[in-house]
Write a protein that holds these residues in place. Structure first.
Motif, PDB file in Angstrom:
ATOM      1  N   UNK B  77     -18.715 125.731  30.770  1.00  0.00           N
ATOM      2  CA  UNK B  77     -18.131 126.797  31.575  1.00  0.00           C
ATOM      3  C   UNK B  77     -17.509 126.307  32.875  1.00  0.00           C
ATOM      4  N   UNK B  78     -17.105 125.062  32.882  1.00  0.00           N
ATOM      5  CA  UNK B  78     -16.494 124.509  34.094  1.00  0.00           C
ATOM      6  C   UNK B  78     -15.071 125.022  34.253  1.00  0.00           C
ATOM      7  N   UNK B  79     -14.676 125.274  35.486  1.00  0.00           N
ATOM      8  CA  UNK B  79     -13.278 125.599  35.731  1.00  0.00           C
ATOM      9  C   UNK B  79     -12.765 124.823  36.932  1.00  0.00           C
ATOM     10  N   UNK B  80     -11.529 125.069  37.309  1.00  0.00           N
ATOM     11  CA  UNK B  80     -10.852 124.251  38.309  1.00  0.00           C
ATOM     12  C   UNK B  80     -10.003 123.223  37.593  1.00  0.00           C
ATOM     13  N   UNK B  81      -9.221 122.492  38.365  1.00  0.00           N
ATOM     14  CA  UNK B  81      -8.357 121.478  37.753  1.00  0.00           C
ATOM     15  C   UNK B  81      -9.201 120.281  37.322  1.00  0.00           C
ATOM     16  N   UNK B  82      -8.705 119.564  36.325  1.00  0.00           N
ATOM     17  CA  UNK B  82      -9.389 118.310  35.956  1.00  0.00           C
ATOM     18  C   UNK B  82      -9.298 117.384  37.164  1.00  0.00           C
ATOM     19  N   UNK B  83     -10.415 116.948  37.714  1.00  0.00           N
ATOM     20  CA  UNK B  83     -10.334 116.110  38.924  1.00  0.00           C
ATOM     21  C   UNK B  83      -9.671 114.773  38.601  1.00  0.00           C
ATOM     22  N   UNK B  84      -8.738 114.399  39.447  1.00  0.00           N
ATOM     23  CA  UNK B  84      -8.048 113.123  39.269  1.00  0.00           C
ATOM     24  C   UNK B  84      -9.042 111.969  39.253  1.00  0.00           C
ATOM     25  N   UNK B  85     -10.189 112.178  39.942  1.00  0.00           N
ATOM     26  CA  UNK B  85     -11.197 111.128  40.063  1.00  0.00           C
ATOM     27  C   UNK B  85     -11.685 110.632  38.714  1.00  0.00           C
ATOM     28  N   UNK B  86     -11.665 111.505  37.709  1.00  0.00           N
ATOM     29  CA  UNK B  86     -12.131 111.080  36.380  1.00  0.00           C
ATOM     30  C   UNK B  86     -11.342 109.881  35.867  1.00  0.00           C
ATOM     31  N   UNK B  87     -10.054 109.858  36.239  1.00  0.00           N
ATOM     32  CA  UNK B  87      -9.195 108.793  35.707  1.00  0.00           C
ATOM     33  C   UNK B  87      -9.528 107.426  36.340  1.00  0.00           C
ATOM     34  N   UNK B  88     -10.438 107.416  37.292  1.00  0.00           N
ATOM     35  CA  UNK B  88     -10.856 106.132  37.866  1.00  0.00           C
ATOM     36  C   UNK B  88     -12.117 105.577  37.221  1.00  0.00           C
ATOM     37  N   UNK B  89     -12.692 106.322  36.288  1.00  0.00           N
ATOM     38  CA  UNK B  89     -13.925 105.867  35.628  1.00  0.00           C
ATOM     39  C   UNK B  89     -13.514 104.899  34.525  1.00  0.00           C
ATOM     40  N   UNK B  90     -13.141 103.712  34.954  1.00  0.00           N
ATOM     41  CA  UNK B  90     -12.400 102.845  34.039  1.00  0.00           C
ATOM     42  C   UNK B  90     -13.261 102.241  32.940  1.00  0.00           C
ATOM     43  N   UNK B  91     -14.562 102.416  33.021  1.00  0.00           N
ATOM     44  CA  UNK B  91     -15.392 101.891  31.931  1.00  0.00           C
ATOM     45  C   UNK B  91     -15.596 102.931  30.832  1.00  0.00           C
ATOM     46  N   UNK B  92     -15.114 104.103  31.075  1.00  0.00           N
ATOM     47  CA  UNK B  92     -15.345 105.208  30.137  1.00  0.00           C
ATOM     48  C   UNK B  92     -14.880 104.859  28.731  1.00  0.00           C
ATOM     49  N   UNK B  93     -15.785 105.131  27.784  1.00  0.00           N
ATOM     50  CA  UNK B  93     -15.397 104.982  26.385  1.00  0.00           C
ATOM     51  C   UNK B  93     -15.262 106.366  25.712  1.00  0.00           C
ATOM     52  N   UNK B  94     -16.087 107.273  26.188  1.00  0.00           N
ATOM     53  CA  UNK B  94     -16.036 108.626  25.637  1.00  0.00           C
ATOM     54  C   UNK B  94     -15.890 109.627  26.785  1.00  0.00           C
ATOM     55  N   UNK B  95     -14.866 110.445  26.742  1.00  0.00           N
ATOM     56  CA  UNK B  95     -14.715 111.509  27.733  1.00  0.00           C
ATOM     57  C   UNK B  95     -14.568 112.819  26.985  1.00  0.00           C
ATOM     58  N   UNK B  96     -15.576 113.693  27.144  1.00  0.00           N
ATOM     59  CA  UNK B  96     -15.554 114.978  26.431  1.00  0.00           C
ATOM     60  C   UNK B  96     -15.639 116.126  27.429  1.00  0.00           C
ATOM     61  N   UNK B  97     -14.488 116.758  27.686  1.00  0.00           N
ATOM     62  CA  UNK B  97     -14.437 117.916  28.588  1.00  0.00           C
ATOM     63  C   UNK B  97     -14.062 119.171  27.795  1.00  0.00           C
ATOM     64  N   UNK B  98     -14.226 119.115  26.495  1.00  0.00           N
ATOM     65  CA  UNK B  98     -13.748 120.204  25.634  1.00  0.00           C
ATOM     66  C   UNK B  98     -14.480 121.512  25.904  1.00  0.00           C
TER      67      UNK B  98
END
Lengths: 228, 965
Positions: B77-98
């Motif tokens: 139930x999250x809202x707001x814009x996708x934070x740009x900060x997520x794109x700095x998590x450079x080790x991320x292998x799985x990103x699930x914001x669905x």
């Protein structure tokens, strides 16, 4: 494994969508309206067939019990259509065969529009018709033989169209015909002279460049020459 | 070591790093937390006091440094814009914001996440384009960003994601074409592009996706032919290209897809025949080729397609019948939809072997013959749709064995006979549509055992007898349509217990009696149409419990009493009570139905004034109060009903001046105030009603001039002002009413000449009636232009002079009356066909049918000498005397022979009478009450003496003759 389930989920979603489209539709709405409304149906078919920039057919609501309260439609005491007055109404499009169902129609006034296509043969079914006024349109094709069934017809005005072919001989059977005007068309062959045609002057036929003049009776065949 | 890392972290943070670790990750995550709206508190555990790897949704690597490798915040139930900060998590292998409500866009910085394997952003509110930088995520295996508001094209760089196994871009607003580079995705197993606006063809290169199992691109604008290279996708299980604009043939190469179990090509423009090769798709479970332009015969065989459960071929141009050996013994076919084709032949008996069928739709084809009694072999059938064919014969009683049957559509066939009583065994039957057939007999009482019924439609059959007494058992009934049958008797009171009933249509039958008071329980009823029956008596007061009524049509019955019980609903849109015997007044509370559009109360015995509250009905388009006993003035509040198109108040006793506010009703097409007691002038404002087609004000006491504004009614077809006290001259502006086909101004006091402008009304056809006025001057020659005119009446005026020769051009004229004027001169020869009476009362007219102009005194051109005249007279007298004597002699002889036989009227006498009746229509006399009609005249003996004497019986004639002798 995960992909497999994903595929299955996707497939399931697809199936749901498919099933929605498959579910038997409740009797098609337009069809149901039409069946409630056999006479309106014939007129509504006309409405669907023509373009109507001035919205003169706006009041033609197919959900009403009968078409007698539609504008440009006149009914008799039994709520049967007797007149259709759509002369000079900027209609374009074509006539529909369904019009032939209007058994009590006496006046079909569709003159001075931009109607195209041919005169449906079914118009011959309008057995009460007194006046068929289709003059000043862009109608093509032949004058249907079936018009000879209109035994009450007095006025037949088809002038200034682009009608082709011969003038059907059967029209001479129309004993009540008082006025015939097929001038300004592209008719061919010869002009019948028998029956009610004996009283029509050249005026009725003028400006049909391929029309060859009155037929000769006797041994000479009436339609020599090509005429299609 | 720690210091070293810290230093690095700070540097990274400042310089937009290419490598990450847990502390920078926590920095970015905490910053992003502050930007997200988190109503469920799923991010509460995100705190500097706890270790990042313990944070909700965060997965760390196993290394000591604990990089964030996974972030799963799905369905939070999250809202707001996708934070740009997520794109700095450079080790991320799985990103699930669905499955959140995240907005914003996918930033190009996503390209930093070089380690990303799974990116799930589907079902959010993300907008903007898919950045080409997505193509940098070389390790990506799963990319699902569908169900967002993404737009723009699919970036070609997506072809770089060679590891990709799942690509989901459905339910967005993506446009442009499918990039050819998609063919580089050698590992792709699922490609979902449904519900976008993608156009262009399916790229040939698609065959590069050798691993593809699911390809769904339905509901786009894809066009061109289906690429044959699709046949190389050997692993394909699902192919859904429905609702595009694909054209051409179905490529036979599809038959190479031997793993296919779902094939959907519905709603395209495919043509040609169904390729026989499709029978090689052994795994096929569902096949939908409907809504294309496919032709030829059905050459698919359930025998080969053994797993087929659903086959949909509806809405094509398929011909022929169903193949003889279509069904297999172990058929799994559940749904067979073949509607809207041109299939023909008898009922396809071969289908009876597909006993697994649950739904069968053969509607809208050309099937004929009888419905086979063995139809009960379809044991599992729930839906049987045979409507719109040419089936004949009866409904087989065996239908009662199909115990699961829910929907039975047999309408628009030629089915005869009665409803089999066995139908009562169908406990699941919900819909029974038998309309537009030739069925007859009683409605069986057993039908009321089908308690699951929700809809019954028997419209347009010949069912007779009464409605079953026990109809009230159908507690689930929503629609009861019995219109246009021969049903008689009263409505059973139990009908009131069908409490779910919304539509009740019993019109066009022979039903009688009063409405049962149990109707009070039909609280869901919205439509009640009972017109054209013989219902009678006052309405039960309890009808005022029906608060949801929208449409009421009780017209053409014998109902009496007050209409008050029908005015309780506040949602009425149409109330039609025409032609009953209702009395009392119009209840003012009718005005609470703000959406009332049609109010028709004509032909009743209603009294009183029109309530001024009706002015609140601003949606009203049709108000018909004609033929009642209404009195008083028409309330000016009606001027608020601006949408009125028909206002019919004729044949009442309304009084007062003709209202000028009528001019504000600019939608008016029909205005009829005739046969009332309106007085005053015709308001000039009427000219504003430029859409008027029919204006009828006849038989009132209107006075003064016709306003010149009449010319503004350029659409007018019919104008009837006859029988008023109107005076002055006929305004020449009337020529602008070019569409007039009927014009009646008779029985007024119009003076002056007939304006020659009337000759411009070339569409005049039904009648031009100016009779019984004070019109003077000559008949304008322009009247000769009215070539379509069938009736012309100018009688009883003061017209003088000669008839213009142009009138001879009126070849359409059937009836003509010029009598009782001061016309003179010779009649045009074309007028000789009209009876004498058309011209009587004009002293100086001559020519056939009147006496020859040569006889008329003063006009003889060849004067005869007196002697010649005398000779002629003598000759005439002599010959007639001789003739008379001979005749009298013969008649005497005959009389002597027949004297004992009573003398009857000769057939000639009867003929005369008939002739005279025709004449009467055209010779007018005096009628006292001049209501509505035209030419209603009484024979005037004085005008036609010869005829009236002919009327005497032949024996009298004989006596007269005898006397002369």
């Amino acid at each position: 494994m995960a992909i497999r389930t994903l595929v299955q989920v996707a497939a399931a979603a697809v199936v749901v969508i498919l099933l929605n489209t498959l579910a038997p539709t409740n009797a098609n709405v337009e069809g149901r309206l039409a069946r409630n409304f056999p006479l309106g149906d014939a007129l509504y078919a006309l409405r669907r067939s023509v373009k109507d920039p001035d919205n003169v057919l706006e009041s033609w609501d197919p959900t009403l019990v009968d078409p007698c309260t539609w504008f440009h439609v006149t009914c008799d005491g039994d709520n049967r259509v007797t007149r259709l007055d759509l002369g000079n109404a900027k209609l374009s499009g074509s006539l529909v065969p369904e019009l032939g169902k209007l058994e009590r129609l006496q006046y079909l006034e569709l003159y001075m529009n931009n109607l195209v296509g041919s005169i449906p043969e079914e118009v011959g079914g309008l057995k009460s018709l007194v006046s068929l006024d289709l003059y000043h349109n862009n109608l093509t094709g032949a004058i249907p033989d079936s018009l000879s069934k209109l035994s009450n017809l007095k006025f037949l005005r088809l002038n200034t169209n682009r009608l082709t072919g011969r003038i059907p001989r059967q029209l001479t059977k129309l004993r009540n015909l008082k006025i015939l005007d097929v001038s300004n068309n592209d008719l061919c062959g010869t002009i019948p002279t028998l029956g009610s045609f004996s009283k029509f002057s050249e005026e009725s036929f003028r400006n049909n460049p391929r029309l060859e003049g009155p037929e000769l009776m006797g041994f000479v065949r009436y339609d020599t020459g090509r005429c299609t | 070591m720690f210091h070293f890392i810290l230093l690095f972290t700070v540097l990274d943070a400042l310089l937009a790093v290419t490598w990450g670790d847990s502390s920078t990750d926590s920095y970015w995550l905490l910053r992003s937390k502050s930007k997200l709206v988190d109503p469920e508190g799923v991010l509460e555990s995100w705190s500097p006091r706890a270790h990042i790897c313990s944070w909700n949704g965060v997965t760390c690597s196993d290394h000591e440094e604990a990089y964030v490798t996974g972030l799963n915040l799905s369905a939070s139930r999250l809202s707001g814009s996708i934070p740009l900060e997520f794109w700095n998590l450079i080790s991320l292998q799985i990103l699930d914001l669905s499955l959140n409500f995240l907005g914003g866009s996918i930033s190009p910085e996503i390209g930093h996440l070089q380690n990303l394997r799974t990116l799930l952003l589907y079902s959010n509110n993300i907008s903007g384009k898919i950045p080409p930088e997505v193509g940098l995520l070389k390790k990506l295996q799963v990319l699902r960003v569908g169900d967002n508001m993404l737009s723009g094209e699919i970036p070609a760089s997506i072809g770089n994601l060679t590891e990709l196994r799942v690509l989901g871009l459905a339910y967005c607003g993506l446009n442009g074409s499918i990039p050819a580079e998609i063919g580089n995705l050698k590992n792709l197993a699922s490609l979902d592009l449904q519900q976008n606006s993608l156009s262009g063809p399916i790229p040939t290169e698609i065959h590069g996706c050798k691993e593809l199992q699911n390809f769904a691109a339905s509901n786009n604008k894809l066009d061109g032919e289906i690429t044959t290279s699709i046949g190389k996708l050997k692993l394909l299980q699902i192919l859904n290209l429905a609702n595009n604009s694909l054209s051409g043939l179905i490529p036979t190469e599809i038959s190479h897809l031997t793993n296919l179990y779902y094939l959907n090509l519905l709603g395209n423009r495919l043509n040609g025949e169904i390729p026989l090769e499709l029978n090689n798709l052994f795994e096929l479970q569902e096949l939908d080729l409907s809504s294309n332009n496919l032709s030829g015969s059905i050459n698919l065989f359930n025998i080969q397609l053994q797993y087929l459960q659903v086959l949909v071929l509806s809405d094509n141009a398929l011909t022929g019948s169903i193949p003889r050996n279509f069904c297999s013994k172990n058929s799994k076919l559940q749904q067979l939809f073949l509607a809207e084709n041109k299939l023909s032949g008898g009922f396809p008996l071969q289908l009876l072997n597909c006993s697994s069928l649950q739904q069968l739709d053969l509607s809208n084809n050309n099937f004929e013959g009888e419905i086979p009694p063995s139809i009960d072999k379809f044991e599992k059938l729930t839906d049987l749709l045979l409507n719109n064919n040419s089936f004949i014969g009866i409904i087989p009683p065996e239908i009662g064995n199909i115990s699961n049957l829910e929907n039975l559509y047999l309408f628009d066939n030629m089915i005869t006979g009665s409803i089999p009583v066995e139908i009562g065994r169908l406990q699941s039957l919900s819909t029974l549509y038998l309309y537009d057939s030739l069925m007859s007999g009683n409605i069986p009482i057993e039908l009321t055992n089908c308690t699951s019924l929700t809809a019954i439609d028997f419209f347009g059959n010949h069912f007779s007898g009464s409605i079953p007494e026990t109809i009230g058992k159908l507690k689930n009934l929503v629609l009861l349509q019995l219109r246009q049958n021969d049903l008689s008797g009263p409505i059973p009171p139990s009908l009131g217990y069908c409490k779910k009933l919304q539509q009740l249509a019993l019109a066009d039958n022979k039903l009688s009696g009063v409405l049962p008071s149990t109707f009070r329980f039909l609280s869901q009823l919205s439509t009640m149409t009972l017109y054209n029956n013989s219902f009678q008596g006052p309405l039960p007061q309890s009808l005022s419990f029906l608060r949801k009524l929208k449409i009421i049509n009780f017209s053409h019955n014998k109902f009496s009493g007050t209409i008050f019980p029908l005015t309780a609903s506040n949602s009425l849109t149409a109330l039609d009570l025409t032609n009953n015997s209702f009395s009392g007044t119009i209840p003012a509370r009718l005005a609470v139905s703000k959406n009332l559009r049609r109010l028709r109360l004509a032909n009743n015995h209603l009294t009183g004034n029109i309530p001024s509250e009706l002015g609140l009905l601003t949606e009203l388009t049709f108000l018909d109060l004609s033929f009642n006993l209404f009195t008083g003035e028409v309330p000016s509040q009606l001027s608020s009903c601006r949408k009125l198109q028909h206002l019919l108040l004729n044949n009442n006793q309304f009084t007062g001046r003709m209202p000028s506010w009528l001019g504000s009703l600019q939608e008016l097409g029909e205005l009829d105030l005739s046969s009332n007691n309106f007085h005053g002038h015709m308001p000039a404002e009427l000219g504003n009603c430029s859409r008027l087609l029919k204006l009828s004000l006849h038989t009132n006491n209107l006075s003064g001039d016709i306003p010149k504004e009449i010319g503004e009614l350029t659409s007018l077809n019919v104008l009837n002002l006859q029988t008023n006290n109107l005076s002055g001259s006929i305004p020449p502006t009337i020529q602008q009413c070019e569409k007039l086909y009927e014009l009646r101004l008779s029985q007024n006091f119009f003076t002056g000449p007939i304006p020659s402008e009337i000759g411009r009304l070339t569409e005049l056809q039904v009648i031009l009636d100016l009779s019984r006025n004070l019109l003077s001057g000559e008949i304008p020659s322009s009247l000769g232009n009215l070539l379509k005119l069938e009736r012309l009446n100018l009688s009883s005026n003061r017209l003088k002079g000669e008839l213009p020769a142009s009138l001879g051009k009126l070849t359409s004229l059937d009836m003509l009356n010029l009598s009782n004027n001061h016309l003179q001169g010779e009649l045009p020869s074309a007028f000789s066909k009209f009876p004498l009476s058309s011209f009587l009362g004009n002293d100086k007219l001559c020519g056939p049918p009147l006496s020859s102009c040569m006889d008329s005194a003063g006009h003889e051109k060849n004067r005869l000498s007196k002697t010649a005249v005398v000779c002629i007279i003598v000759a005439i007298v002599f010959t007639s005397t001789v003739l008379c004597s001979v005749m009298i002699y013969i008649m005497l002889r005959i009389w002597c022979n027949w004297r004992k036989v009573s003398i009857s009227n000769s057939s000639e006498g009867a003929k005369d009478e008939q002739f005279k009746r025709e004449e009467e229509k055209w010779i007018y006399g005096e009628t006292k009450k001049r209501k509505g009609g035209y030419w209603r005249v009484i024979n005037s003996m004085a005008l036609v003496p010869s005829l009236s004497q002919d009327h005497v019986s032949s024996s009298c004639i004989f006596h007269v003759k005898m006397d002369t002798k």
